[in-house]
Design an enzyme around this catalytic site. Sequence first.
Site, short mmCIF file in Angstrom:
data_model
loop_
_atom_site.label_atom_id
_atom_site.label_comp_id
_atom_site.label_asym_id
_atom_site.label_seq_id
_atom_site.Cartn_x
_atom_site.Cartn_y
_atom_site.Cartn_z
N HIS A 107 60.91 39.12 4.01
CA HIS A 107 59.88 39.42 3.00
C HIS A 107 60.46 39.83 1.65
O HIS A 107 61.52 40.44 1.57
CB HIS A 107 58.87 40.45 3.51
CG HIS A 107 59.44 41.77 3.91
ND1 HIS A 107 59.54 42.83 3.05
CD2 HIS A 107 59.92 42.22 5.11
CE1 HIS A 107 60.05 43.87 3.68
NE2 HIS A 107 60.30 43.53 4.94
N ASP A 136 65.88 46.42 3.57
CA ASP A 136 64.51 46.02 3.94
C ASP A 136 63.78 45.50 2.71
O ASP A 136 63.14 46.27 2.02
CB ASP A 136 63.81 47.24 4.55
CG ASP A 136 62.43 46.94 5.06
OD1 ASP A 136 62.09 45.76 5.19
OD2 ASP A 136 61.68 47.89 5.32
N GLU A 170 54.44 42.26 3.25
CA GLU A 170 54.83 42.76 4.57
C GLU A 170 54.67 44.27 4.65
O GLU A 170 54.22 44.81 5.66
CB GLU A 170 56.29 42.38 4.87
CG GLU A 170 56.68 42.51 6.34
CD GLU A 170 57.06 43.93 6.76
OE1 GLU A 170 57.01 44.23 7.96
OE2 GLU A 170 57.39 44.76 5.88
N GLU A 171 55.02 44.95 3.56
CA GLU A 171 55.00 46.41 3.59
C GLU A 171 53.58 46.98 3.52
O GLU A 171 53.39 48.18 3.67
CB GLU A 171 55.85 46.98 2.44
CG GLU A 171 57.33 46.60 2.51
CD GLU A 171 58.07 47.24 3.69
OE1 GLU A 171 57.43 47.93 4.50
OE2 GLU A 171 59.29 47.03 3.80
N GLU A 195 64.37 41.14 9.51
CA GLU A 195 64.30 42.56 9.17
C GLU A 195 65.68 43.17 9.44
O GLU A 195 66.47 42.62 10.20
CB GLU A 195 63.23 43.26 10.01
CG GLU A 195 61.80 42.83 9.71
CD GLU A 195 61.26 43.40 8.41
OE1 GLU A 195 61.98 44.13 7.70
OE2 GLU A 195 60.10 43.08 8.09
N HIS A 387 62.36 52.84 3.34
CA HIS A 387 61.12 53.61 3.14
C HIS A 387 61.46 55.07 2.83
O HIS A 387 60.65 55.95 3.04
CB HIS A 387 60.20 53.57 4.36
CG HIS A 387 59.76 52.18 4.73
ND1 HIS A 387 58.58 51.91 5.36
CD2 HIS A 387 60.35 50.97 4.55
CE1 HIS A 387 58.47 50.60 5.56
NE2 HIS A 387 59.54 50.02 5.08
ZN LIG Z 1 60.84 44.98 6.26
#
Ligand SMILES: [Zn+2]
Length: 415
Positions: A107, A136, A170-171, A195, A387
Amino acid sequence: MSPFSRSALAGVAAVLVNAATGAPVAALFEAATRAQPAVIESLKDMVLIESGSANAEGIGKLADYTEKRLQALGAVTERIKPTRGPGVIVKGSFTGTGKKRILLIAHLDTVYPANTLATQPYKQEGNKLYGPGIADDKGGIAVILHSLQILKDAGWRDYAQLTVLSNSDEEVGSVGSGELIAALGDAHDFVFSFEPTAAKTLARNEGLLLGASGTATAMLEVKGRASHAGAAPQLGRNALIELSHQLLQTRDLAATIPGTQLNWTVAKAGEVRNQIPEAASAIGDVRVTVPGGAEKLQAALQEKANANRLVPDTQTSVAMEIGRPPYLANQAARALAKRAQAIYAELDGRELNLVENTGGGTDAGYAGRSGRAVVLESFGLAGWGYHAKDEYIEIDSIVPRLYLTTRLLTEVAKP
Ligand SMILES: [Zn+2]
């Protein structure tokens, strides 16, 4: 920094030339080693393009970058509008001479708002490369692009169809791209999802993922009757009291439905102090590890609510909003993961962990929703801090991940 010791390399090459139909295997390893500086360049390029899910301009720039790179590899590219939300999906298609259809997904979007680079700049410290989204999932895109470059240079065209798909939501649950990923999954024999895998500093070994929870949102609504709380409370039907009753009697219900988990997290009732509330509602976080689990949970919640009411004349309704489906590697995917372990073992001092489940969602769930394709997850680079702050990848995972991807692609494409 070669994971192969020099002396081991000759031995490995001798064994592996037989194992691959296309490019000799030692050549793949050497090509992966040579590619490392270029991978780092690509990572830097991509990290410097901020691409939070809500950052349409940044997403557009990263889509341009990815599309150009795919075109340079010989792909026919297409830009697809998500069915919901902003952003863009980039699709690259390669047509080969073989029989198998293979889909690679990663992504474009990150969780970081614009200007995060000001406080979390791109930087290298020892074996770690830092930057927002570097693991990510910009590392995933980099592994795809450079693996395809290596295989192109080796003249590999052993597939019928090779598709690369990069979505931009995606997030935020892939609400505008999930159905496309599910449809494409069904149109391919194999799906590799890129991922990140957990950094060795935490997990000891890099890995592949065999399962991830799906998500859903449970919604309880209670309808009662309003009345003056001081003068005529007996004429009211207190929705707040009934909601409390329902939350308590259903709090452990998911334990009776295999593969489901429910936690009530949000509640709302009443408007003013002096009125018996006529409406109350609650929201629950639902995780599922089996297909259809959320639907079963919804039915059980509704049945319980109908069967046992505390406040007469109230009505409780249960709704369920289905999110990302669970990802579960099927038997064929598990067998393929074993082959991936054997490939990793060809590298000196490397082992591949097979990870059964994580709490985080993945688009592999959409790709494998119908159970048709063989889906494996976490071909991206080893990293941590996603994240969060100080997201990084481990540089010494680049060569093994390129090696694994290129080797496994040539393996699964064999007739
Ligand atoms: Zn991801």
